[in-house]
Write a protein that holds these residues in place. Structure first.
Motif: not given
Length: 574
Positions: A231, A234-235, A240, A243-244, A271
């Motif tokens: 996560a 990905f951020q 996006r 991550r979400d 995050l």
């Protein structure tokens, strides 16, 4: 009720099935524990184990709740099953079994379990408690305490411990070498893969870090450490959607063990999920017997990032009391006074690390440039922030980091710089400065570098040609000044000349003034040092000795004064 349900179905209403997997029951069990409903918690842990019988964590949770309810025999049966059928390397099970046996007053059996634990985990998490228990059991049995036999660790365990020590001390490249070697020998070792991905991430290689984490999750989709790391990756990559999706999973996760709670809370904070992070940190504070200052700092940061300034102040004050030698809580309490008076959009978000902000670290290095503070030299988070900034910062930040590397000057820095020289997407003038730093820290020559888009080997006799022009001129100014001063001044004066010039360069790295005449700057530097030590000297006399005009010296002195902060009102007129 049945008729209504049938009518609803007959009218075409969709029936949403609950996904009653192990995670669902685990969440229910933890919530029941929080409410002290042990009977319900036991029921849900049993259901979680039924859904995933090979999940050692769920099995240990079940054993733990059985022990809490006084079912010590059944708890040990579950723990024995973990060791024989699920994970024979989960040594802490021996310690849990010893506690159960002691509660049943089976002291000799408890002693056997403790000896087994200590033989496998001599420096394990519960080693100190296990040794204390052996003392108490020996007292009950009326004899001297038994001692575990020394058993050498298996080679792979020793290597993994060494790699973790490297990560914790900021020697990321050394950790990488050990972990990559281990991974070749044990390709399914998830702990090694998670640590290797972190080592890549800390040194700025995010793509490689993601590739390794995805390998972990392909075989273990519920690996919390891997999910948290991915996560964050990905951020950073601005992915996006990915991550979400992971944030949605992590916010529903309710970890049982403190280690997992720390990991999840910190990840949620990174995050930007500050409310969820604060709730988790607060829960940790309530659970810990003696919470450390760093935990209160994390809670304060989470509270601050939700604009709850009073809660943040409360936790930083506690951290200050617990860690009175640290500058960190004091720094944030002082800053809080300023931040409270700013408009909300001006208030900066704070990082979830128990350290000073990166910019403050650089300022501290500037103030203490004669010696690198040990906490900066050895702190892995601080070191990783420098490595990260060199790979992902703007040009000005990279210039500052290269200056810091000259001060640090160890083998890890040398490896990072050598790798930096081979990056095709970095600017050549930054690489030329990196070459200069390698030379200054005594790194073995020749050096390999990509300059002007071609790979080359730079030998010692070629190095001067590859330095940035401003660095070549700098060396000339300093050499000229020191040569003129060496017979008239002592060592302290010469050292101050080097320090003032170095500080001046650091202040002007991105806008260095053109030096038309080396002697003009050398004369100004000599004048500044003389005045700093109270030596009687005029700009006119020093200009004459260097064969330049006094106006040139005066102009350059005014530039240098800003660095050393001399009081111009007390200078003699020339």
């Amino acid at each position: 009720m049945k008729k209504q349900h049938a009518d609803a179905c007959s009218k075409g209403h969709k029936v949403v099935r609950l996904r009653l997997d192990a995670g669902f029951f685990f969440e229910r069990a933890v919530r029941s524990l929080d409410r002290h409903r042990y009977d319900k918690a036991l029921k849900y842990f049993r259901l979680a184990v039924e859904k995933e019988p090979d999940n050692a964590v769920n099995q240990c949770n079940l054993a733990g709740i059985l022990s809490e309810m006084g079912c010590f025999d059944e708890s040990n049966e579950v723990l024995e099953k973990v060791l024989t059928e699920v994970d024979p390397h989960l040594s802490e099970c021996w310690f849990y079994m010893a506690n159960n046996a002691a509660n049943m007053e089976q002291f000799e059996l408890a002693e056997e379990y403790l000896i087994r634990y200590l033989e496998e985990e001599r420096e394990g998490e519960f080693a100190a408690e296990a040794e204390d228990m052996l003392e108490m059991l020996a007292y009950e049995l009326g004899r001297r305490p038994r001692q575990p036999k020394a058993r050498p660790k298996q080679d792979w365990m020793r290597k993994h411990d060494e790699a973790r020590e490297c990560l914790e001390s900021g020697r990321f490249l050394q950790a990488m070498e050990i972990l990559e070697e281990l991974l070749e020998e044990h390709p399914d070792f998830h702990a090694v893969m998670n640590n290797l991905s972190l080592a890549y991430y800390y040194t700025g290689d995010v793509d490689q870090a993601v590739e390794i984490i995805e390998r972990v999750l392909s075989s273990d989709p519920g690996n919390l450490h891997a999910l948290c790391n991915l996560a964050v990756f990905f951020q950073h990559m601005k992915e996006r959607e990915g991550r979400d999706r992971l944030v949605g999973i992590l916010k529903k996760w309710i970890p049982f063990y403190p280690e997992h709670m720390y990991k999840l809370a910190t990840t949620l904070g990174i995050l930007g999920e500050h409310e969820a992070a604060f709730a988790m940190f607060r829960r940790l504070i309530q659970r810990e017997e003696r919470p450390e200052a760093s935990l209160y700092h994390y809670a304060a940061v989470a509270a601050f990032n939700t604009k709850s300034f009073e809660r943040a102040r409360k936790y930083w004050r506690i951290a200050r009391e617990l860690d009175q030698d640290s500058k960190i809580p004091v720094f944030y309490l002082n800053q809080l006074e300023q931040w409270e008076n700013m408009s909300p959009e001006q208030v900066p978000p704070l990082s979830y690390h128990y350290q000073l902000p990166f910019e403050e670290q650089l300022m501290q290095l500037d103030r203490e440039r004669s010696t690198i503070p040990e906490q900066i030299r050895e702190n892995p988070l601080i070191r990783s922030s420098f490595f990260w900034a060199l790979n992902h910062g703007d040009k000005e930040t990279k210039l500052q980091v290269l200056q810091v590397f000259e001060w640090l000057g160890d083998k890890e820095v040398e490896q990072v710089l050598r790798s930096f020289l081979m990056k095709r997407d970095e600017e050549d003038d930054l690489k030329r400065l990196a070459l200069y730093v390698l030379k200054k820290i005594g790194a073995a020559e020749p050096y390999r570098a990509v300059l002007e888009n071609r790979e080359m080997t730079i030998h010692p006799y070629e190095l001067a040609q590859e330095l940035p022009d401003w660095l070549k001129t700098w060396e000339q100014v300093l050499h000229c000044c020191l040569e003129a001063m060496k017979d008239r001044y002592d060592v302290a004066h010469l050292n101050d000349a080097q320090m003032i010039w170095s500080e001046f360069l650091r202040e002007h790295q991105t806008d260095f003034p053109e030096i038309r005449k080396v002697e003009g700057w050398a004369a100004a530097l000599e004048y500044i040092v003389a005045r700093l030590h109270g030596t009687s000297l005029t700009q006119e006399s020093v200009a004459k000795r260097h064969a330049v005009s006094s106006s040139t010296v005066g102009r350059n002195v005014r530039c240098l004064e800003k660095v050393c902060r001399l009081n111009k009102d007390h200078e003699p007129h020339t």
